[in-house]
Design an enzyme around this catalytic site. Structure first.
Site, PDB file in Angstrom:
ATOM      1  N   GLY A 153      40.178  41.572  43.788  1.00 27.45           N
ATOM      2  CA  GLY A 153      38.848  41.752  44.347  1.00 27.45           C
ATOM      3  C   GLY A 153      38.170  43.076  44.091  1.00 27.45           C
ATOM      4  O   GLY A 153      36.985  43.230  44.414  1.00 27.45           O
TER       5      GLY A 153
ATOM      6  N   PRO B 296      44.868  41.409  40.705  1.00 26.87           N
ATOM      7  CA  PRO B 296      43.567  41.805  40.153  1.00 26.87           C
ATOM      8  C   PRO B 296      43.195  40.987  38.914  1.00 26.87           C
ATOM      9  O   PRO B 296      44.059  40.600  38.138  1.00 26.87           O
ATOM     10  CB  PRO B 296      43.779  43.270  39.761  1.00 26.87           C
ATOM     11  CG  PRO B 296      45.248  43.373  39.491  1.00 26.87           C
ATOM     12  CD  PRO B 296      45.925  42.371  40.400  1.00 26.87           C
ATOM     13  N   GLY B 297      41.907  40.718  38.751  1.00 22.71           N
ATOM     14  CA  GLY B 297      41.437  40.016  37.555  1.00 22.71           C
ATOM     15  C   GLY B 297      40.331  40.805  36.890  1.00 22.71           C
ATOM     16  O   GLY B 297      40.512  41.482  35.883  1.00 22.71           O
ATOM     17  N   ARG B 298      39.159  40.774  37.537  1.00 25.69           N
ATOM     18  CA  ARG B 298      37.958  41.393  36.976  1.00 25.69           C
ATOM     19  C   ARG B 298      38.166  42.851  36.555  1.00 25.69           C
ATOM     20  O   ARG B 298      37.738  43.270  35.483  1.00 25.69           O
ATOM     21  CB  ARG B 298      36.845  41.347  38.027  1.00 25.69           C
ATOM     22  CG  ARG B 298      35.520  41.872  37.529  1.00 25.69           C
ATOM     23  CD  ARG B 298      34.550  42.079  38.710  1.00 25.69           C
ATOM     24  NE  ARG B 298      34.568  41.025  39.670  1.00 25.69           N
ATOM     25  CZ  ARG B 298      33.733  39.976  39.668  1.00 25.69           C
ATOM     26  NH1 ARG B 298      32.790  39.887  38.762  1.00 25.69           N
ATOM     27  NH2 ARG B 298      33.825  39.048  40.602  1.00 25.69           N
TER      28      ARG B 298
ATOM     29  N   ARG C 107      27.184  34.114  34.733  1.00 30.72           N
ATOM     30  CA  ARG C 107      27.144  34.985  35.913  1.00 30.72           C
ATOM     31  C   ARG C 107      25.714  35.365  36.339  1.00 30.72           C
ATOM     32  O   ARG C 107      25.399  35.315  37.527  1.00 30.72           O
ATOM     33  CB  ARG C 107      27.992  36.248  35.696  1.00 30.72           C
ATOM     34  CG  ARG C 107      29.473  35.957  35.389  1.00 30.72           C
ATOM     35  CD  ARG C 107      30.354  37.180  35.523  1.00 30.72           C
ATOM     36  NE  ARG C 107      30.469  37.598  36.895  1.00 30.72           N
ATOM     37  CZ  ARG C 107      29.790  38.559  37.442  1.00 30.72           C
ATOM     38  NH1 ARG C 107      28.977  39.290  36.716  1.00 30.72           N
ATOM     39  NH2 ARG C 107      29.926  38.852  38.715  1.00 30.72           N
TER      40      ARG C 107
ATOM     41  N   CYS D 290      17.774  24.559  28.295  1.00 29.24           N
ATOM     42  CA  CYS D 290      16.601  24.014  28.977  1.00 29.24           C
ATOM     43  C   CYS D 290      16.757  24.083  30.486  1.00 29.24           C
ATOM     44  O   CYS D 290      16.949  23.055  31.153  1.00 29.24           O
ATOM     45  CB  CYS D 290      16.366  22.585  28.527  1.00 29.24           C
ATOM     46  SG  CYS D 290      16.074  22.528  26.766  1.00 29.24           S
ATOM     47  N   GLU D 291      16.732  25.284  31.024  1.00 22.83           N
ATOM     48  CA  GLU D 291      16.775  25.508  32.469  1.00 22.83           C
ATOM     49  C   GLU D 291      16.105  26.841  32.742  1.00 22.83           C
ATOM     50  O   GLU D 291      16.389  27.823  32.045  1.00 22.83           O
ATOM     51  CB  GLU D 291      18.227  25.651  32.968  1.00 22.83           C
ATOM     52  CG  GLU D 291      18.967  24.383  33.058  1.00 22.83           C
ATOM     53  CD  GLU D 291      19.812  24.250  34.316  1.00 22.83           C
ATOM     54  OE1 GLU D 291      19.554  24.963  35.303  1.00 22.83           O
ATOM     55  OE2 GLU D 291      20.712  23.426  34.284  1.00 22.83           O
TER      56      GLU D 291
ATOM     57  N   TYR E 249      35.338  36.478  33.803  1.00 21.74           N
ATOM     58  CA  TYR E 249      34.507  35.359  34.224  1.00 21.74           C
ATOM     59  C   TYR E 249      33.335  35.151  33.267  1.00 21.74           C
ATOM     60  O   TYR E 249      32.254  34.742  33.664  1.00 21.74           O
ATOM     61  CB  TYR E 249      34.017  35.567  35.670  1.00 21.74           C
ATOM     62  CG  TYR E 249      35.141  35.851  36.640  1.00 21.74           C
ATOM     63  CD1 TYR E 249      36.044  34.843  36.987  1.00 21.74           C
ATOM     64  CD2 TYR E 249      35.346  37.131  37.172  1.00 21.74           C
ATOM     65  CE1 TYR E 249      37.090  35.095  37.854  1.00 21.74           C
ATOM     66  CE2 TYR E 249      36.411  37.386  38.038  1.00 21.74           C
ATOM     67  CZ  TYR E 249      37.271  36.365  38.374  1.00 21.74           C
ATOM     68  OH  TYR E 249      38.322  36.621  39.221  1.00 21.74           O
TER      69      TYR E 249
HETATM   70  N1  LLP Z   1      43.353  36.139  43.777  1.00 17.51           N
HETATM   71  C1  LLP Z   1      42.700  35.073  44.266  1.00 17.51           C
HETATM   72  C2  LLP Z   1      43.367  34.174  45.209  1.00 17.51           C
HETATM   73  C3  LLP Z   1      41.370  34.828  43.853  1.00 17.51           C
HETATM   74  O1  LLP Z   1      40.713  33.787  44.338  1.00 17.51           O
HETATM   75  C4  LLP Z   1      40.742  35.709  42.926  1.00 17.51           C
HETATM   76  C5  LLP Z   1      39.392  35.475  42.477  1.00 17.51           C
HETATM   77  C6  LLP Z   1      41.488  36.799  42.441  1.00 17.51           C
HETATM   78  C7  LLP Z   1      42.785  36.983  42.901  1.00 17.51           C
HETATM   79  C8  LLP Z   1      40.945  37.776  41.457  1.00 17.51           C
HETATM   80  O2  LLP Z   1      39.850  38.471  41.963  1.00 17.51           O
HETATM   81  P1  LLP Z   1      39.186  39.659  41.108  1.00 17.51           P
HETATM   82  O3  LLP Z   1      40.172  40.807  41.044  1.00 17.51           O
HETATM   83  O4  LLP Z   1      38.893  39.130  39.749  1.00 17.51           O
HETATM   84  O5  LLP Z   1      37.967  39.985  41.862  1.00 17.51           O
HETATM   85  N2  LLP Z   1      33.415  33.885  39.106  1.00 17.51           N
HETATM   86  C9  LLP Z   1      33.150  34.993  39.983  1.00 17.51           C
HETATM   87  C10 LLP Z   1      34.406  35.560  40.580  1.00 17.51           C
HETATM   88  C11 LLP Z   1      35.230  34.544  41.338  1.00 17.51           C
HETATM   89  C12 LLP Z   1      36.535  35.109  41.843  1.00 17.51           C
HETATM   90  C13 LLP Z   1      37.394  34.055  42.383  1.00 17.51           C
HETATM   91  N3  LLP Z   1      38.668  34.493  42.863  1.00 17.51           N
HETATM   92  C14 LLP Z   1      32.362  36.043  39.220  1.00 17.51           C
HETATM   93  O6  LLP Z   1      32.052  35.841  38.056  1.00 17.51           O
HETATM   94  O7  LLP Z   1      32.000  37.064  39.789  1.00 17.51           O
END
Ligand code: LLP
Length: 429
Positions: A252, A287-289, A325, A359-360, A388
């Site tokens: 997050g 972590p992802g983003r 996004r 087309c949106e 994402y």
């Molecule tokens: N763990 C869980 C259980 C999650 O649901 C998520 C993200 C993460 C970890 C990773 O979170 P991050 O570190 O990436 O914030 N599509 C959206 C973001 C959706 C995130 C969903 N869950 C966007 O483009 O902003």
């Protein structure tokens, strides 16, 4: 023509100008476009690994009992996953498909976590057979299905309960997850019940508690609160003789889309680790983003420009099918021309809407964005797009998905082919 507006801030590392050309690491991006075409996602390997290591180093400094799992949903490109697995990360997966990808990329099963509110029995079976670290359970009904499946397979299922700590954090409502109004996790009371049940069940082993309060959060306080809530709950369970091994503080951490600053991974890890380590638990995070977001950009070519009713539109060959996004969350991504105007670091800029060919009305990549005058054929980079971006791309409007390229120093390689029209026939009978 509208008034010139202030020039945009410096491009985030690792995308930078050199001699008027935008580079990723030591590769001029125009060279990638000449070889691969547009739209194309380009990733910096150095940035990806630098960010992954920042998490690993900070976690190792906090406790030897740590597991950093990359949230595969942010970017499932196999080459990137392989590099992350090799760097020592684990994987947080959300579906059987992501589990398949993670296994394919070489993440060891004991470093894989399975999150998500709707795991099917088939997915649970696959995960148990693979021997993953734990299934993160989000309802009493799911726990019952895991117990049944584990009994049938005659293997003990390691489970964690995902708690919804009811903490509000400032982010877009679509990506906020940690309040009771959201579908995720269970209340503390339900978590206690589920841990008791799991503890008493011969085919379940409660190993952890997890929380994930949302995404693109740039303050640390809500994370500290969530980590503390997990510690408190784990402490209550320990008093009953149910001792979990680890606390998973989720992912997050936000990134700096708007040049206003965002905490770095080390600060974030320090914040969440403090209570967890002090209470004597292993530390898990997802972590992802913040690992892959700043490492990637989407390159696009201008097809047309037009002026109407006092507005300037730049029509690009990338749209919401490539990067949804901005359309979905009103998200801001910096946009930089690949070539700076001659001898000019701060060319006059005028507000423009950068739109795609779909087309949106929502197919907008940027609104009222200060951009230099651009012509058809000019190339633009949409930055901070590694997370994402491709992961949420689609074939909407019959558009093949874009190519992906990985830059390593002065070299680059294609890591996913652009889809052809033939792909649009996949699975059609
Ligand atoms: N763990 C869980 C259980 C999650 O649901 C998520 C993200 C993460 C970890 C990773 O979170 P991050 O570190 O990436 O914030 N599509 C959206 C973001 C959706 C995130 C969903 N869950 C966007 O483009 O902003």
């Amino acid at each position: 023509m509208a008034e010139p507006v202030a020039s945009a801030p410096a491009a985030p590392v690792p995308f930078h100008y050199q001699g008027g050309q935008l580079y990723c690491e030591a590769v001029p991006l125009a060279e990638v476009v000449a070889a691969v075409g547009t739209p194309v996602y380009v990733y910096s390997q150095a940035e990806l690994l630098r960010r992954a290591r920042a998490y690993l180093d900070a976690a190792a400094a906090a406790t030897p009992r740590h597991l950093v799992c990359f949230a595969v949903k942010a970017n499932g490109n196999l080459t990137l996953l392989r590099w992350l697995a090799q760097a020592g990360l684990g994987a947080d997966v959300t579906s059987g498909g992501e589990l398949f990808l993670a296994q394919h990329a070489g993440f060891p099963p004991e470093k894989i976590l399975f999150s998500g509110v709707g795991k099917t029995r088939a997915e649970i079976e696959t995960a148990l057979a693979a021997g993953i670290h734990a299934l993160h359970v989000e309802s009493a009904m799911e726990l019952a299905v895991i117990a049944k499946t584990a009994a049938a397979l005659r293997c003990v299922a390691p489970i964690s309960v995902r708690v919804n700590p009811d903490i509000a954090a400032a982010t877009h409502p679509h990506i906020s997850t940690g309040q009771h109004a959201h579908k995720f996790g269970v209340t503390a009371g339900q978590a206690i019940q589920m841990l008791r049940e799991a503890n008493a069940h011969p085919w379940l082993r409660p190993v952890g508690l997890a929380a994930h309060i949302g995404s693109q959060i740039t303050e640390l306080a809500p994370f500290a609160q969530a980590a503390q809530a997990l510690c408190d709950l784990a402490g209550r369970m320990a008093e009953e003789g149910i001792a979990v091994e680890y606390l998973d503080v989720g992912g997050g951490l936000g990134i700096d889309y708007t040049n206003e600053g965002a905490p770095n991974p080390a600060d974030w890890v320090g914040t969440v680790a403090a209570p967890v380590v002090q209470a004597g638990y292993g530390l898990v995070m997802e972590p992802g983003r913040s690992i892959v977001g700043p490492a990637g950009a989407l390159l696009t070519q201008v097809i047309y420009t037009k002026q109407q009713a006092g507005k300037r539109f730049v029509v690009a060959d990338a749209g919401m099918s490539d990067l949804i996004r901005p359309a979905l969350y009103d998200a801001f991504h910096p946009i930089w021309p690949l070539r700076q105007a001659a001898g000019d670091q701060a060319a006059e800029r005028y507000p423009a809407d950068v739109v795609g060919p779909i087309c949106e009305t929502g197919d907008t990549l940027a609104r009222e964005r200060p951009l230099p005058a651009v012509q058809p054929g000019d190339l633009l980079a949409i930055l901070q797009a590694g997370a994402y971006g491709f992961a949420m791309s689609s074939n909407y409007n019959g558009r093949p998905k874009p190519a992906e390229v990985l830059v390593t120093g002065s070299e680059y390689q294609l890591i996913r082919q652009r889809q052809s029209y033939e792909h649009l026939l996949d699975g059609c009978l």
